[in-house]
Design a protein around this motif. Structure first.
Motif, PDB file in Angstrom:
ATOM      1  N   PHE A 193      49.143  42.007  29.767  1.00  0.00           N
ATOM      2  CA  PHE A 193      48.627  40.759  30.353  1.00  0.00           C
ATOM      3  C   PHE A 193      49.814  40.005  30.960  1.00  0.00           C
ATOM      4  O   PHE A 193      50.876  39.953  30.351  1.00  0.00           O
ATOM      5  N   ASP A 194      49.643  39.450  32.156  1.00  0.00           N
ATOM      6  CA  ASP A 194      50.789  38.757  32.761  1.00  0.00           C
ATOM      7  C   ASP A 194      50.365  37.480  33.494  1.00  0.00           C
ATOM      8  O   ASP A 194      49.189  37.138  33.559  1.00  0.00           O
ATOM      9  N   TRP A 195      51.379  36.817  34.029  1.00  0.00           N
ATOM     10  CA  TRP A 195      51.147  35.520  34.687  1.00  0.00           C
ATOM     11  C   TRP A 195      50.632  35.639  36.119  1.00  0.00           C
ATOM     12  O   TRP A 195      50.510  34.652  36.815  1.00  0.00           O
ATOM     13  N   ASN A 196      50.349  36.882  36.573  1.00  0.00           N
ATOM     14  CA  ASN A 196      49.567  37.013  37.805  1.00  0.00           C
ATOM     15  C   ASN A 196      48.088  36.826  37.501  1.00  0.00           C
ATOM     16  O   ASN A 196      47.336  36.250  38.285  1.00  0.00           O
ATOM     17  N   LEU A 197      47.675  37.308  36.340  1.00  0.00           N
ATOM     18  CA  LEU A 197      46.270  37.213  35.942  1.00  0.00           C
ATOM     19  C   LEU A 197      45.941  35.867  35.286  1.00  0.00           C
ATOM     20  O   LEU A 197      44.861  35.312  35.485  1.00  0.00           O
ATOM     21  N   LYS A 211      35.124  28.462  32.597  1.00  0.00           N
ATOM     22  CA  LYS A 211      34.187  28.696  31.498  1.00  0.00           C
ATOM     23  C   LYS A 211      34.477  30.081  30.934  1.00  0.00           C
ATOM     24  O   LYS A 211      34.929  30.988  31.662  1.00  0.00           O
ATOM     25  N   ALA A 212      34.149  30.275  29.652  1.00  0.00           N
ATOM     26  CA  ALA A 212      34.492  31.524  28.969  1.00  0.00           C
ATOM     27  C   ALA A 212      33.955  32.759  29.697  1.00  0.00           C
ATOM     28  O   ALA A 212      34.695  33.723  29.935  1.00  0.00           O
ATOM     29  N   ILE A 213      32.688  32.756  30.073  1.00  0.00           N
ATOM     30  CA  ILE A 213      32.113  33.961  30.681  1.00  0.00           C
ATOM     31  C   ILE A 213      32.718  34.216  32.066  1.00  0.00           C
ATOM     32  O   ILE A 213      32.918  35.376  32.458  1.00  0.00           O
ATOM     33  N   GLU A 214      33.037  33.145  32.789  1.00  0.00           N
ATOM     34  CA  GLU A 214      33.643  33.313  34.114  1.00  0.00           C
ATOM     35  C   GLU A 214      35.039  33.917  33.976  1.00  0.00           C
ATOM     36  O   GLU A 214      35.419  34.837  34.714  1.00  0.00           O
ATOM     37  N   ALA A 215      35.808  33.419  33.014  1.00  0.00           N
ATOM     38  CA  ALA A 215      37.159  33.950  32.784  1.00  0.00           C
ATOM     39  C   ALA A 215      37.080  35.399  32.285  1.00  0.00           C
ATOM     40  O   ALA A 215      37.894  36.246  32.668  1.00  0.00           O
ATOM     41  N   ALA A 216      36.082  35.688  31.464  1.00  0.00           N
ATOM     42  CA  ALA A 216      35.933  37.041  30.921  1.00  0.00           C
ATOM     43  C   ALA A 216      35.626  38.045  32.028  1.00  0.00           C
ATOM     44  O   ALA A 216      36.144  39.167  32.015  1.00  0.00           O
ATOM     45  N   ARG A 217      34.804  37.645  32.979  1.00  0.00           N
ATOM     46  CA  ARG A 217      34.489  38.552  34.102  1.00  0.00           C
ATOM     47  C   ARG A 217      35.743  38.837  34.911  1.00  0.00           C
ATOM     48  O   ARG A 217      36.002  39.970  35.309  1.00  0.00           O
ATOM     49  N   VAL A 218      36.533  37.805  35.163  1.00  0.00           N
ATOM     50  CA  VAL A 218      37.798  38.001  35.877  1.00  0.00           C
ATOM     51  C   VAL A 218      38.683  38.979  35.101  1.00  0.00           C
ATOM     52  O   VAL A 218      39.254  39.913  35.665  1.00  0.00           O
ATOM     53  N   PHE A 219      38.758  38.783  33.799  1.00  0.00           N
ATOM     54  CA  PHE A 219      39.634  39.598  32.939  1.00  0.00           C
ATOM     55  C   PHE A 219      39.291  41.088  33.018  1.00  0.00           C
ATOM     56  O   PHE A 219      40.150  41.923  33.295  1.00  0.00           O
ATOM     57  N   VAL A 220      38.014  41.428  32.790  1.00  0.00           N
ATOM     58  CA  VAL A 220      37.672  42.858  32.744  1.00  0.00           C
ATOM     59  C   VAL A 220      37.759  43.503  34.128  1.00  0.00           C
ATOM     60  O   VAL A 220      38.123  44.679  34.242  1.00  0.00           O
ATOM     61  N   HIS A 221      37.457  42.731  35.175  1.00  0.00           N
ATOM     62  CA  HIS A 221      37.527  43.314  36.526  1.00  0.00           C
ATOM     63  C   HIS A 221      38.968  43.454  36.997  1.00  0.00           C
ATOM     64  O   HIS A 221      39.373  44.516  37.476  1.00  0.00           O
ATOM     65  N   GLU A 222      39.738  42.409  36.852  1.00  0.00           N
ATOM     66  CA  GLU A 222      41.120  42.432  37.376  1.00  0.00           C
ATOM     67  C   GLU A 222      42.008  43.428  36.629  1.00  0.00           C
ATOM     68  O   GLU A 222      42.965  43.941  37.177  1.00  0.00           O
ATOM     69  N   THR A 223      41.703  43.671  35.369  1.00  0.00           N
ATOM     70  CA  THR A 223      42.516  44.616  34.600  1.00  0.00           C
ATOM     71  C   THR A 223      41.993  46.045  34.717  1.00  0.00           C
ATOM     72  O   THR A 223      42.620  46.976  34.196  1.00  0.00           O
ATOM     73  N   GLY A 224      40.854  46.205  35.363  1.00  0.00           N
ATOM     74  CA  GLY A 224      40.311  47.546  35.581  1.00  0.00           C
ATOM     75  C   GLY A 224      39.698  48.181  34.350  1.00  0.00           C
ATOM     76  O   GLY A 224      39.575  49.408  34.283  1.00  0.00           O
ATOM     77  N   ILE A 225      39.285  47.351  33.381  1.00  0.00           N
ATOM     78  CA  ILE A 225      38.705  47.922  32.157  1.00  0.00           C
ATOM     79  C   ILE A 225      37.187  47.717  32.083  1.00  0.00           C
ATOM     80  O   ILE A 225      36.584  47.982  31.052  1.00  0.00           O
ATOM     81  N   SER A 226      36.594  47.259  33.194  1.00  0.00           N
ATOM     82  CA  SER A 226      35.178  46.874  33.124  1.00  0.00           C
ATOM     83  C   SER A 226      34.245  48.055  32.834  1.00  0.00           C
ATOM     84  O   SER A 226      33.129  47.845  32.356  1.00  0.00           O
ATOM     85  N   ASP A 227      34.702  49.286  33.093  1.00  0.00           N
ATOM     86  CA  ASP A 227      33.858  50.447  32.753  1.00  0.00           C
ATOM     87  C   ASP A 227      33.818  50.680  31.248  1.00  0.00           C
ATOM     88  O   ASP A 227      32.871  51.269  30.721  1.00  0.00           O
TER      89      ASP A 227
END
Ligand SMILES: O=P(O)(O)OC[C@H](O)CO
Ligand SMILES: [Mg+2]
Length: 274
Positions: free
Chosen positions: A80-84, A92-108
Protein backbone atom coordinates in the motif's frame (compact mmCIF):
# COMPACT_ATOMS: atom_id res chain seq x y z
CA UNK A 1 -12.11 4.84 -11.23
CA UNK A 2 -15.72 4.64 -10.13
CA UNK A 3 -17.59 5.15 -13.34
CA UNK A 4 -20.80 6.26 -11.68
CA UNK A 5 -19.28 8.89 -9.41
CA UNK A 6 -19.55 12.35 -10.91
CA UNK A 7 -16.80 13.74 -8.73
CA UNK A 8 -14.23 10.93 -8.84
CA UNK A 9 -12.25 12.45 -11.72
CA UNK A 10 -10.94 15.29 -9.63
CA UNK A 11 -8.19 13.35 -7.90
CA UNK A 12 -5.53 13.67 -10.56
CA UNK A 13 -2.97 16.46 -10.11
CA UNK A 14 -5.13 19.53 -10.08
CA UNK A 15 -3.30 21.66 -12.56
CA UNK A 16 -3.97 19.21 -15.37
CA UNK A 17 -7.75 19.13 -14.98
CA UNK A 18 -10.11 21.63 -16.54
CA UNK A 19 -12.56 21.43 -13.62
CA UNK A 20 -9.78 22.06 -11.18
CA UNK A 21 -8.72 25.15 -13.03
CA UNK A 22 -12.32 26.32 -12.55
CA UNK A 23 -11.88 25.81 -8.83
CA UNK A 24 -8.67 27.78 -8.76
CA UNK A 25 -10.13 30.65 -10.81
CA UNK A 26 -13.27 30.62 -8.69
CA UNK A 27 -11.19 30.77 -5.54
CA UNK A 28 -9.22 33.68 -6.96
CA UNK A 29 -12.37 35.59 -7.79
CA UNK A 30 -13.82 35.09 -4.33
CA UNK A 31 -10.80 35.76 -2.25
CA UNK A 32 -8.51 38.12 -4.03
CA UNK A 33 -8.69 41.42 -5.80
CA UNK A 34 -6.15 43.15 -7.96
CA UNK A 35 -5.21 46.31 -6.07
CA UNK A 36 -3.07 47.46 -8.98
CA UNK A 37 -1.19 45.86 -11.83
CA UNK A 38 1.61 44.55 -9.59
CA UNK A 39 -0.11 43.52 -6.35
CA UNK A 40 -2.72 40.98 -5.27
CA UNK A 41 -4.55 41.75 -2.05
CA UNK A 42 -6.38 39.01 -0.19
CA UNK A 43 -10.02 39.92 0.47
CA UNK A 44 -11.52 36.95 2.27
CA UNK A 45 -15.24 36.56 2.79
CA UNK A 46 -16.20 37.05 6.45
CA UNK A 47 -16.27 33.67 8.15
CA UNK A 48 -19.17 33.18 10.55
CA UNK A 49 -19.30 29.36 10.79
CA UNK A 50 -16.80 26.50 10.77
CA UNK A 51 -17.08 22.85 9.66
CA UNK A 52 -14.48 20.29 10.70
CA UNK A 53 -13.48 17.08 8.99
CA UNK A 54 -12.65 14.32 11.48
CA UNK A 55 -10.31 11.53 10.32
CA UNK A 56 -6.76 12.77 9.86
CA UNK A 57 -7.79 16.30 10.85
CA UNK A 58 -9.17 16.16 14.40
CA UNK A 59 -8.34 12.50 15.06
CA UNK A 60 -5.17 10.61 14.19
CA UNK A 61 -7.10 7.74 12.58
CA UNK A 62 -5.83 7.74 9.00
CA UNK A 63 -2.81 5.67 10.05
CA UNK A 64 -5.15 2.93 11.29
CA UNK A 65 -6.67 2.62 7.82
CA UNK A 66 -3.18 2.53 6.31
CA UNK A 67 -2.00 -0.20 8.70
CA UNK A 68 -5.00 -2.40 7.99
CA UNK A 69 -4.76 -1.91 4.23
CA UNK A 70 -1.06 -2.85 4.34
CA UNK A 71 -1.98 -6.08 6.17
CA UNK A 72 -4.68 -7.00 3.65
CA UNK A 73 -2.48 -6.28 0.64
CA UNK A 74 0.44 -8.25 2.08
CA UNK A 75 -1.68 -11.39 1.59
CA UNK A 76 -1.57 -10.66 -2.15
CA UNK A 77 2.17 -9.82 -2.12
CA UNK A 78 1.33 -6.18 -2.79
CA UNK A 79 2.15 -2.98 -0.93
CA UNK A 80 0.00 0.00 0.00
CA UNK A 81 1.46 3.41 -0.84
CA UNK A 82 0.82 7.14 -0.94
CA UNK A 83 -0.24 7.02 -4.59
CA UNK A 84 -3.32 5.07 -3.55
CA UNK A 85 -3.91 6.65 -0.14
CA UNK A 86 -5.22 10.04 -1.45
CA UNK A 87 -7.75 8.25 -3.63
CA UNK A 88 -9.31 6.60 -0.58
CA UNK A 89 -9.06 9.04 2.29
CA UNK A 90 -12.10 11.12 3.17
CA UNK A 91 -14.51 8.87 1.29
CA UNK A 92 -17.40 6.78 2.54
CA UNK A 93 -16.26 3.27 3.46
CA UNK A 94 -17.79 1.46 0.48
CA UNK A 95 -16.54 4.09 -1.98
CA UNK A 96 -12.99 3.83 -0.61
CA UNK A 97 -13.22 0.03 -0.62
CA UNK A 98 -14.15 -0.04 -4.31
CA UNK A 99 -11.16 2.16 -5.11
CA UNK A 100 -8.93 -0.13 -3.03
CA UNK A 101 -9.82 -3.44 -4.68
CA UNK A 102 -9.82 -2.00 -8.21
CA UNK A 103 -6.66 0.09 -8.00
CA UNK A 104 -4.67 -2.72 -6.41
CA UNK A 105 -5.89 -5.24 -8.96
CA UNK A 106 -7.31 -7.66 -6.39
CA UNK A 107 -10.99 -7.25 -7.26
CA UNK A 108 -11.17 -10.74 -8.81
CA UNK A 109 -10.13 -12.25 -5.47
CA UNK A 110 -11.73 -9.80 -3.00
CA UNK A 111 -14.85 -7.69 -3.48
CA UNK A 112 -15.19 -4.27 -1.87
CA UNK A 113 -17.78 -5.70 0.51
CA UNK A 114 -15.48 -8.60 1.49
CA UNK A 115 -12.63 -6.16 2.05
CA UNK A 116 -14.78 -4.11 4.45
CA UNK A 117 -15.70 -7.24 6.40
CA UNK A 118 -12.12 -8.45 6.50
CA UNK A 119 -10.73 -5.22 7.93
CA UNK A 120 -13.56 -4.58 10.37
CA UNK A 121 -12.25 -6.59 13.36
CA UNK A 122 -8.87 -4.89 13.13
CA UNK A 123 -10.41 -1.42 12.91
CA UNK A 124 -12.72 -2.10 15.84
CA UNK A 125 -9.67 -2.79 18.00
CA UNK A 126 -7.77 0.26 16.76
CA UNK A 127 -10.43 3.00 16.66
CA UNK A 128 -11.06 3.25 20.42
CA UNK A 129 -7.36 4.11 20.85
CA UNK A 130 -7.67 7.20 18.60
CA UNK A 131 -5.74 10.28 19.67
CA UNK A 132 -6.62 13.89 18.96
CA UNK A 133 -4.39 15.65 16.42
CA UNK A 134 -2.18 18.48 17.73
CA UNK A 135 -4.14 21.69 18.17
CA UNK A 136 -7.57 20.08 17.71
CA UNK A 137 -8.72 20.46 21.30
CA UNK A 138 -7.32 24.00 21.55
CA UNK A 139 -9.10 25.20 18.39
CA UNK A 140 -12.44 23.59 19.23
CA UNK A 141 -12.43 24.90 22.79
CA UNK A 142 -11.46 28.35 21.53
CA UNK A 143 -14.27 28.56 18.96
CA UNK A 144 -16.75 27.28 21.52
CA UNK A 145 -15.62 29.80 24.14
CA UNK A 146 -15.96 32.63 21.61
CA UNK A 147 -19.41 31.53 20.44
CA UNK A 148 -18.40 30.70 16.86
CA UNK A 149 -20.79 27.98 15.63
CA UNK A 150 -19.11 24.83 14.31
CA UNK A 151 -20.10 21.36 13.18
CA UNK A 152 -18.57 18.12 11.93
CA UNK A 153 -18.72 16.55 8.45
CA UNK A 154 -17.06 13.14 8.32
CA UNK A 155 -17.20 10.32 5.80
CA UNK A 156 -17.17 7.91 8.76
CA UNK A 157 -20.40 6.04 9.38
CA UNK A 158 -22.15 6.01 12.76
CA UNK A 159 -20.55 2.83 14.19
CA UNK A 160 -17.02 3.96 13.39
CA UNK A 161 -17.73 7.49 14.62
CA UNK A 162 -18.80 6.10 18.00
CA UNK A 163 -15.67 3.95 18.30
CA UNK A 164 -13.26 6.69 17.25
CA UNK A 165 -14.72 9.31 19.59
CA UNK A 166 -15.08 7.03 22.63
CA UNK A 167 -12.27 8.77 24.51
CA UNK A 168 -13.12 12.25 23.24
CA UNK A 169 -16.78 12.65 24.10
CA UNK A 170 -16.32 16.03 25.74
CA UNK A 171 -14.66 17.63 22.70
CA UNK A 172 -17.10 16.18 20.19
CA UNK A 173 -20.08 17.17 22.35
CA UNK A 174 -19.14 20.80 21.65
CA UNK A 175 -20.09 20.38 17.96
CA UNK A 176 -23.38 22.09 17.15
CA UNK A 177 -24.15 19.12 14.90
CA UNK A 178 -22.50 16.12 13.31
CA UNK A 179 -23.11 14.91 9.74
CA UNK A 180 -21.90 11.35 9.10
CA UNK A 181 -21.15 9.46 5.91
CA UNK A 182 -24.25 7.28 6.32
CA UNK A 183 -26.56 10.29 6.71
CA UNK A 184 -29.49 9.99 4.24
CA UNK A 185 -28.72 13.47 2.87
CA UNK A 186 -25.20 12.41 1.90
CA UNK A 187 -25.92 10.67 -1.40
CA UNK A 188 -22.29 10.69 -2.53
CA UNK A 189 -19.18 10.94 -0.40
CA UNK A 190 -16.45 13.55 -0.76
CA UNK A 191 -15.51 15.08 -3.25
CA UNK A 192 -19.24 15.52 -3.77
CA UNK A 193 -20.37 18.63 -1.86
CA UNK A 194 -23.31 16.70 -0.31
CA UNK A 195 -21.91 16.39 3.20
CA UNK A 196 -20.80 20.01 3.51
CA UNK A 197 -24.08 21.34 2.11
CA UNK A 198 -25.98 19.15 4.60
CA UNK A 199 -23.79 20.50 7.39
CA UNK A 200 -24.38 24.10 6.22
CA UNK A 201 -28.14 23.54 6.41
CA UNK A 202 -28.14 22.34 10.03
CA UNK A 203 -26.80 25.34 11.90
CA UNK A 204 -29.12 27.18 14.22
CA UNK A 205 -31.27 29.55 12.19
CA UNK A 206 -31.13 27.38 9.08
CA UNK A 207 -28.94 27.36 6.00
CA UNK A 208 -25.70 29.32 6.24
CA UNK A 209 -24.33 30.83 3.02
CA UNK A 210 -21.40 28.57 2.03
CA UNK A 211 -19.21 31.60 1.36
CA UNK A 212 -19.33 32.37 5.08
CA UNK A 213 -18.17 28.89 6.08
CA UNK A 214 -14.58 27.81 6.71
CA UNK A 215 -13.84 24.10 6.40
CA UNK A 216 -10.84 22.30 7.92
CA UNK A 217 -9.76 19.23 5.94
CA UNK A 218 -6.82 16.88 5.50
CA UNK A 219 -7.89 14.92 2.41
CA UNK A 220 -7.80 15.95 -1.26
CA UNK A 221 -11.37 14.65 -1.68
CA UNK A 222 -12.48 16.70 1.31
CA UNK A 223 -10.87 19.90 0.06
CA UNK A 224 -12.60 19.45 -3.31
CA UNK A 225 -15.91 18.67 -1.62
CA UNK A 226 -15.74 21.91 0.36
CA UNK A 227 -14.75 23.92 -2.72
CA UNK A 228 -17.54 22.24 -4.71
CA UNK A 229 -19.88 23.43 -1.94
CA UNK A 230 -18.60 27.01 -2.34
CA UNK A 231 -16.75 27.16 0.98
CA UNK A 232 -13.25 28.26 1.99
CA UNK A 233 -10.85 25.53 3.05
CA UNK A 234 -7.85 25.30 5.34
CA UNK A 235 -5.99 22.08 4.52
CA UNK A 236 -3.81 20.36 7.11
CA UNK A 237 -2.37 17.53 5.00
CA UNK A 238 -0.25 14.58 6.00
CA UNK A 239 3.36 15.50 5.05
CA UNK A 240 3.52 12.36 2.87
CA UNK A 241 0.74 13.65 0.59
CA UNK A 242 1.94 14.87 -2.82
CA UNK A 243 2.05 18.66 -2.77
CA UNK A 244 0.09 18.94 -6.04
CA UNK A 245 -2.98 18.19 -3.91
CA UNK A 246 -2.46 21.40 -1.95
CA UNK A 247 -3.43 23.63 -4.86
CA UNK A 248 -7.19 23.57 -4.38
CA UNK A 249 -7.05 24.69 -0.74
CA UNK A 250 -7.24 28.35 0.28
CA UNK A 251 -4.61 27.85 2.96
CA UNK A 252 -2.30 24.94 3.79
CA UNK A 253 -0.96 24.47 7.32
CA UNK A 254 1.41 21.94 8.84
CA UNK A 255 -0.68 21.72 12.00
CA UNK A 256 -3.88 23.10 13.50
CA UNK A 257 -1.54 24.73 16.00
CA UNK A 258 -0.42 27.05 13.16
CA UNK A 259 -3.95 28.34 12.45
CA UNK A 260 -4.37 32.07 13.00
CA UNK A 261 -8.11 32.81 13.45
CA UNK A 262 -7.67 36.54 12.87
CA UNK A 263 -6.62 35.89 9.25
CA UNK A 264 -10.18 34.71 8.73
CA UNK A 265 -11.93 37.38 10.81
CA UNK A 266 -12.36 34.99 13.73
CA UNK A 267 -11.51 35.85 17.36
CA UNK A 268 -7.84 35.55 18.21
CA UNK A 269 -6.45 32.92 20.56
CA UNK A 270 -5.81 34.05 24.09
CA UNK A 271 -2.80 31.74 24.48
CA UNK A 272 0.37 31.51 22.38
CA UNK A 273 -0.24 27.91 21.33
CA UNK A 274 2.63 26.42 23.33
O1 LIG B 1 -11.81 12.24 6.82
P1 LIG B 1 -13.21 11.94 7.21
O2 LIG B 1 -13.52 12.34 8.62
O3 LIG B 1 -14.22 12.44 6.23
O4 LIG B 1 -13.35 10.33 7.24
C1 LIG B 1 -13.37 9.58 6.08
C2 LIG B 1 -12.97 8.14 6.31
O5 LIG B 1 -13.69 7.59 7.33
C3 LIG B 1 -11.50 8.00 6.54
O6 LIG B 1 -10.76 8.38 5.42
MG1 LIG C 1 -10.16 13.51 6.84
Amino acid sequence: MLGTCTYSLHFAPLRSRSHSSFLIKSSFRNHTAMANSSAVVTVRKPITHVIFDMDGLLLDTENFYTQVQEIVLARYNKTFDWNLKPKMMGKKAIEAARVFVHETGISDSLTAEQFLLEREDMLRDLFPTSDLMPGASRLIRHLHAKGVPFGLATGSHRQHFELKTQRHGEIFSLMHHVVLGDDPEVKQGKPSPDIFLAAANRFEGGRVDPSNILVFEDAPSGVLAAKNAGMSVVMVPDPRLDKSFHDAADQVLKSLLDFNPTEWGLPQFEDNGS
